[in-house]
Design an enzyme around this catalytic site. Sequence first.
Site: not given
Ligand code: MRU
Length: 346
Positions: A96, A242, A253
Amino acid sequence: MNKNKYTLNYQPIEWRDHKVRFLDQTLLPHEETYIETADYMEIATAIKELKVRGAPLIGVAGAYGMALGARQIYARSRAEMLRKLHDIASILKITRPTARNLFWAIERMEKVAKAGKSIEGIIIDLENEAVTIHREEAEATYRLSEYGAGLLPNSATILTHCNTGPLAATGLGTALGVIIYAHRQGKSIKVYADETRPLLQGARLTTWELQKAGIPVTLITDSMAGHFLHQGNIDYVIVGADRIALNGDTANKIGTYSLAVLAKENNVPFYVAAPSSTFDANIKSGEEIIVEIRNAHEVTEIGGVSIVPYGITAVSPAFDVTPAKYITAFITEKGIIKPPFGDLTA
Ligand code: MRU
């Protein structure tokens, strides 16, 4: 709040006797299934398939993946061991691309490996380092949650996006950690949770975690957020992150950017909660952030069932980048901060 006061009856990830045990988040909320593995490739696949997800959690999982990989390597010399470990690091990193935490944790593990004197020593040092990263990341969530809760009055309605609880970050979580902490302090906290299409982390995971924490939650579709912000139902928007650039531009997200613009338009404070490991001192602005593009099936299907006519094309960027000007402040374990940032992990 004493952190022991909030005990979870689920653990997103655990290190157990040279193995990793993790909760398969793709099966939630209907099935709580734990998977145990000693194979780093299974960790890589779990990260890619979102069985393990959320920026801080994939950092912890990546660190454990390195610790498992070190035990799986057959090497005749320390140099060969380090070469093979580097290959494992590359495999874990390409799972990722957006969350900084994954790269931060693996870089930290590689540094420890390089300082190791022998093959056996490297294996032991990597296990210890992964457990330390896990513990420190959990502790960071308690501290940032306390800072964030300090911003909230005795009664507040908060809109949040995606899933940012213990499932996503270990410990108490990031944005959801702030909410849980404030609730445990006795504040009257109500939550609106966006369902978070395409993969519904809000509907499936945030409601599950809030229900377990005993916090009132109302689920809305992503497209309802503007309506409720405009109606004056929301006092704060709090989300996770992220990757955060030095100038404060923030990847989170998909759908976060729209929320931030709507919050500003409606004079609602918009906070980003994240540990230092999410801040990337290597990039000046959000233009340098790589947004993961996932399989279009995630948009054309819900729960594996097609919702479109045959042959329809779709696209699935997993994240968007919110310019810093829309973000009121950043809630971190080092306090409430604003850009420009230095290297928070130094
Ligand atoms: O694709 P994901 O479910 O891994 O995305 C997660 C998010 O975007 C969260 O908002 C982000 O990681 C912050 S969380 C602790």
